[in-house]
Every structure is written in structure tokens, then in C-alpha cells.
Design a protein around this motif. Structure first.
Motif, PDB file in Angstrom:
ATOM      1  N   ASP A 116      -0.657  -6.843  13.928  1.00 54.70           N
ATOM      2  CA  ASP A 116      -0.864  -7.074  12.505  1.00 54.70           C
ATOM      3  C   ASP A 116      -1.766  -5.963  11.989  1.00 54.70           C
ATOM      4  N   LEU A 117      -1.206  -5.042  11.197  1.00 53.41           N
ATOM      5  CA  LEU A 117      -1.925  -3.881  10.710  1.00 53.41           C
ATOM      6  C   LEU A 117      -2.214  -4.031   9.223  1.00 53.41           C
ATOM      7  N   ALA A 118      -3.262  -3.371   8.760  1.00 49.93           N
ATOM      8  CA  ALA A 118      -3.641  -3.461   7.351  1.00 49.93           C
ATOM      9  C   ALA A 118      -4.011  -2.085   6.822  1.00 49.93           C
ATOM     10  N   LEU A 119      -3.623  -1.842   5.575  1.00 51.34           N
ATOM     11  CA  LEU A 119      -3.964  -0.603   4.888  1.00 51.34           C
ATOM     12  C   LEU A 119      -4.708  -0.979   3.612  1.00 51.34           C
ATOM     13  N   ASP A 120      -5.941  -0.506   3.479  1.00 53.43           N
ATOM     14  CA  ASP A 120      -6.803  -0.863   2.347  1.00 53.43           C
ATOM     15  C   ASP A 120      -6.532   0.069   1.174  1.00 53.43           C
ATOM     16  N   LEU A 121      -6.037  -0.494   0.057  1.00 49.62           N
ATOM     17  CA  LEU A 121      -5.734   0.278  -1.148  1.00 49.62           C
ATOM     18  C   LEU A 121      -6.715  -0.024  -2.281  1.00 49.62           C
ATOM     19  N   THR A 122      -7.826  -0.662  -1.957  1.00 51.17           N
ATOM     20  CA  THR A 122      -8.786  -1.055  -2.997  1.00 51.17           C
ATOM     21  C   THR A 122      -9.263   0.138  -3.807  1.00 51.17           C
ATOM     22  N   GLY A 123      -9.459   1.272  -3.147  1.00 46.98           N
ATOM     23  CA  GLY A 123      -9.984   2.458  -3.828  1.00 46.98           C
ATOM     24  C   GLY A 123      -8.929   3.349  -4.443  1.00 46.98           C
ATOM     25  N   VAL A 124      -7.660   2.933  -4.403  1.00 46.26           N
ATOM     26  CA  VAL A 124      -6.581   3.741  -4.982  1.00 46.26           C
ATOM     27  C   VAL A 124      -6.385   3.338  -6.435  1.00 46.26           C
ATOM     28  N   ARG A 125      -6.634   4.260  -7.350  1.00 49.25           N
ATOM     29  CA  ARG A 125      -6.493   3.926  -8.764  1.00 49.25           C
ATOM     30  C   ARG A 125      -5.124   4.296  -9.328  1.00 49.25           C
ATOM     31  N   PHE A 126      -4.373   5.147  -8.582  1.00 46.24           N
ATOM     32  CA  PHE A 126      -3.062   5.543  -9.096  1.00 46.24           C
ATOM     33  C   PHE A 126      -2.214   6.134  -7.981  1.00 46.24           C
ATOM     34  N   ILE A 127      -0.891   5.893  -8.037  1.00 41.23           N
ATOM     35  CA  ILE A 127       0.069   6.562  -7.167  1.00 41.23           C
ATOM     36  C   ILE A 127       1.242   7.026  -8.021  1.00 41.23           C
ATOM     37  N   ASP A 128       1.864   8.126  -7.623  1.00 39.38           N
ATOM     38  CA  ASP A 128       3.091   8.539  -8.285  1.00 39.38           C
ATOM     39  C   ASP A 128       4.265   8.197  -7.368  1.00 39.38           C
ATOM     40  N   SER A 129       5.440   8.745  -7.641  1.00 34.75           N
ATOM     41  CA  SER A 129       6.605   8.399  -6.834  1.00 34.75           C
ATOM     42  C   SER A 129       6.448   8.839  -5.385  1.00 34.75           C
ATOM     43  N   SER A 130       5.698   9.923  -5.146  1.00 32.41           N
ATOM     44  CA  SER A 130       5.470  10.354  -3.764  1.00 32.41           C
ATOM     45  C   SER A 130       4.583   9.351  -3.033  1.00 32.41           C
ATOM     46  N   GLY A 131       3.544   8.856  -3.716  1.00 32.15           N
ATOM     47  CA  GLY A 131       2.680   7.843  -3.111  1.00 32.15           C
ATOM     48  C   GLY A 131       3.436   6.559  -2.834  1.00 32.15           C
ATOM     49  N   LEU A 132       4.313   6.189  -3.756  1.00 31.22           N
ATOM     50  CA  LEU A 132       5.136   4.999  -3.550  1.00 31.22           C
ATOM     51  C   LEU A 132       6.050   5.192  -2.343  1.00 31.22           C
ATOM     52  N   GLY A 133       6.579   6.398  -2.215  1.00 25.55           N
ATOM     53  CA  GLY A 133       7.428   6.692  -1.070  1.00 25.55           C
ATOM     54  C   GLY A 133       6.672   6.584   0.246  1.00 25.55           C
ATOM     55  N   LEU A 134       5.389   6.973   0.243  1.00 26.27           N
ATOM     56  CA  LEU A 134       4.577   6.853   1.450  1.00 26.27           C
ATOM     57  C   LEU A 134       4.377   5.396   1.839  1.00 26.27           C
ATOM     58  N   MET A 135       4.201   4.526   0.859  1.00 23.97           N
ATOM     59  CA  MET A 135       4.061   3.108   1.154  1.00 23.97           C
ATOM     60  C   MET A 135       5.327   2.577   1.814  1.00 23.97           C
ATOM     61  N   ILE A 136       6.485   2.998   1.324  1.00 26.58           N
ATOM     62  CA  ILE A 136       7.756   2.563   1.905  1.00 26.58           C
ATOM     63  C   ILE A 136       7.879   3.073   3.339  1.00 26.58           C
ATOM     64  N   ARG A 137       7.572   4.344   3.534  1.00 22.38           N
ATOM     65  CA  ARG A 137       7.671   4.922   4.885  1.00 22.38           C
ATOM     66  C   ARG A 137       6.733   4.212   5.852  1.00 22.38           C
ATOM     67  N   ALA A 138       5.512   3.911   5.380  1.00 21.33           N
ATOM     68  CA  ALA A 138       4.523   3.265   6.242  1.00 21.33           C
ATOM     69  C   ALA A 138       5.001   1.887   6.674  1.00 21.33           C
ATOM     70  N   ARG A 139       5.511   1.115   5.733  1.00 19.17           N
ATOM     71  CA  ARG A 139       5.975  -0.233   6.090  1.00 19.17           C
ATOM     72  C   ARG A 139       7.189  -0.176   7.017  1.00 19.17           C
ATOM     73  N   LYS A 140       8.107   0.733   6.777  1.00 19.92           N
ATOM     74  CA  LYS A 140       9.280   0.850   7.630  1.00 19.92           C
ATOM     75  C   LYS A 140       8.905   1.330   9.030  1.00 19.92           C
ATOM     76  N   LEU A 141       7.945   2.271   9.120  1.00 16.37           N
ATOM     77  CA  LEU A 141       7.511   2.743  10.430  1.00 16.37           C
ATOM     78  C   LEU A 141       6.836   1.621  11.211  1.00 16.37           C
ATOM     79  N   ALA A 142       6.017   0.815  10.519  1.00 15.27           N
ATOM     80  CA  ALA A 142       5.370  -0.317  11.180  1.00 15.27           C
ATOM     81  C   ALA A 142       6.421  -1.283  11.731  1.00 15.27           C
ATOM     82  N   GLN A 143       7.454  -1.539  10.953  1.00 17.19           N
ATOM     83  CA  GLN A 143       8.525  -2.431  11.407  1.00 17.19           C
ATOM     84  C   GLN A 143       9.212  -1.857  12.645  1.00 17.19           C
ATOM     85  N   GLN A 144       9.435  -0.553  12.660  1.00 10.90           N
ATOM     86  CA  GLN A 144      10.060   0.085  13.817  1.00 10.90           C
ATOM     87  C   GLN A 144       9.177  -0.013  15.059  1.00 10.90           C
ATOM     88  N   GLN A 145       7.848  -0.074  14.823  1.00  8.30           N
ATOM     89  CA  GLN A 145       6.907  -0.191  15.930  1.00  8.30           C
ATOM     90  C   GLN A 145       6.711  -1.644  16.357  1.00  8.30           C
TER      91      GLN A 145
END
Length: 225
Positions: A116-145
Motif C-alpha cells: 500500500d503506497l501513498a503519494l502526498d500531493l498536499t503541497g501541489v497547487r497546480f498540475i498541467d496535462s503533463s502532471g496529470l499524465g504522471l499521476m496516471i503513469r504512477a498509478r498504472k506502474l503501481a498496479q503492475q508492481q
């Protein structure tokens, strides 16, 4: 911008393009002393968090210094004993996406007994489409692991980007989702700004993606591509 008495979607569209052009060159845009009409237009279009604003030049220079420090430490890895060892902060955009992803991937691929992994986004005030893409990649990679990745402390501005992309079910935690059905149709960025269709597939803000960057299409969020 103190002398700007009114602004329409075309004017806001120019500001977005200028912001994107500057960021792609490694620079930042600060709107100095925007009037009530400008502030109201940005809030109405729900992109006020897309821009830095300052009442004067001295404050703008200070914001740029803070932004430079954030860029150098956009992702932090705490000790393994921390509740949320991995922390993102500031703005996660195309300008720092590569650095953020390399550190995030190293954390997700590290072998550990806790799945069970966690990523803290409390200090993130904004993301663009690239940041959103990173969130997708991170979740998919975690699922693969074989792990479950939870995003903690998602701020309103980040939630807004996720909702516009219609990726709430894939990215937000079950407890963070609104259980009440919404009858309001969220506008897309292209509808808001009435921008012409480009030849390449746009990102959330009309930017084309690097072929190595993840897609942010809802249908592909759960694919194996």
C-alpha cells in the motif's frame, strides 16, 4: 495589468499561450496588479491557479525566487517509516515532469514488503496535462508492481484538472469521490476558450504531448499501453 478594464476568452487564450511559451523556454509569467475584471474572468473560467499574480514588481520577483526553489525540489523522498514517503510539491508541469517521474518511478519500483503506497500531493497547487499524465503513469506502474497507490491531500486546483479530464474514478481515492451524481456538465478547455482545433492531438491546455509522455485519455487510463 492594472490598466486592463475588461478581458474576454480571446484575451485569456493569449495569456495561456504566452504562459505555455515562456514555460517551454524555462521561464515564468507573473501577472502584476490584475484588476477586478481580470481576476473575475480567470475565476469564472476556473484557471486562476494557472497563473501567478502579484500586486507589484517586488512581490513578483519574490514569487519567481520561490518558484525556482520549488523547481529544484518538486519531488521529495522521506524516510521509509513516514506515512507518505513520497511528496510532490509546487507545480507539476512539463517543465519538471521528467525529473518528477524519474524520482517517482524509483520509489514505485523499489522492492518493499508494504504494497500500500501513498503519494502526498498536499503541497501541489497546480498540475498541467503533463502532471496529470504522471499521476496516471504512477498509478498504472503501481498496479503492475502488484501495489495500490493512493494520492493523499489532493488540492482543489488539482481536483479541478482531474475532473475536467474526467479521470476522477481512476485517480481519486474512493473516499474522496463525491457520491452524489452531478447534473452539471464540466466544460472542456477548448469550449471555454473557443480555440481552433490543432492538427495534433491536444493536451488539457491544448499542448501536444511528447511521444514518450503518457496519454491522459480516460479510455486508456486503465489500458496496458
Amino acid at each position: 495589468m492594472a490598466g486592463v478594464a475588461s478581458i474576454d476568452s480571446t484575451g485569456v487564450g493569449y495569456l495561456i499561450r504566452l504562459q505555455k511559451k515562456l514555460r517551454s523556454a524555462g521561464h515564468e509569467l507573473v501577472l502584476i496588479s490584475p484588476g477586478a475584471a481580470v481576476v473575475r474572468a480567470l475565476k469564472l473560467l476556473r484557471i486562476n491557479n494557472f497563473f501567478f499574480t502579484a500586486p507589484d514588481l517586488a512581490t513578483a520577483q519574490y514569487l519567481l525566487q520561490v518558484r525556482a526553489r520549488e523547481q529544484s525540489a518538486a519531488v521529495t523522498l522521506r524516510t521509509a517509516a513516514a506515512v507518505t514517503p513520497l511528496v510532490w510539491q509546487g507545480e507539476i508541469t512539463a517543465a519538471n515532469a521528467r525529473q518528477v517521474w524519474e524520482n517517482t518511478r524509483a520509489y514505485l519500483e523499489a522492492s518493499r514488503p508494504d504494497r500500500d503506497l501513498a503519494l502526498d500531493l498536499t503541497g501541489v497547487r497546480f498540475i498541467d496535462s503533463s502532471g496529470l499524465g504522471l499521476m496516471i503513469r504512477a498509478r498504472k506502474l503501481a498496479q503492475q508492481q502488484g501495489a495500490k497507490l493512493v494520492f493523499r491531500g489532493i488540492q482543489p486546483a488539482v481536483k479541478n484538472v482531474i475532473q475536467i479530464a474526467r479521470l476522477e474514478k481512476f485517480l481519486q481515492n474512493d473516499e474522496a469521490l463525491d457520491t452524489k451524481p452531478s447534473t452539471e456538465r464540466l466544460p472542456t478547455w477548448r469550449n471555454v476558450f473557443a480555440l481552433p482545433e490543432p492538427s495534433a492531438a491536444p493536451g488539457i491546455f491544448g499542448a501536444s504531448h511528447d511521444p514518450n509522455e503518457p496519454v491522459t485519455n480516460t479510455a486508456l487510463a486503465t489500458s496496458h499501453e
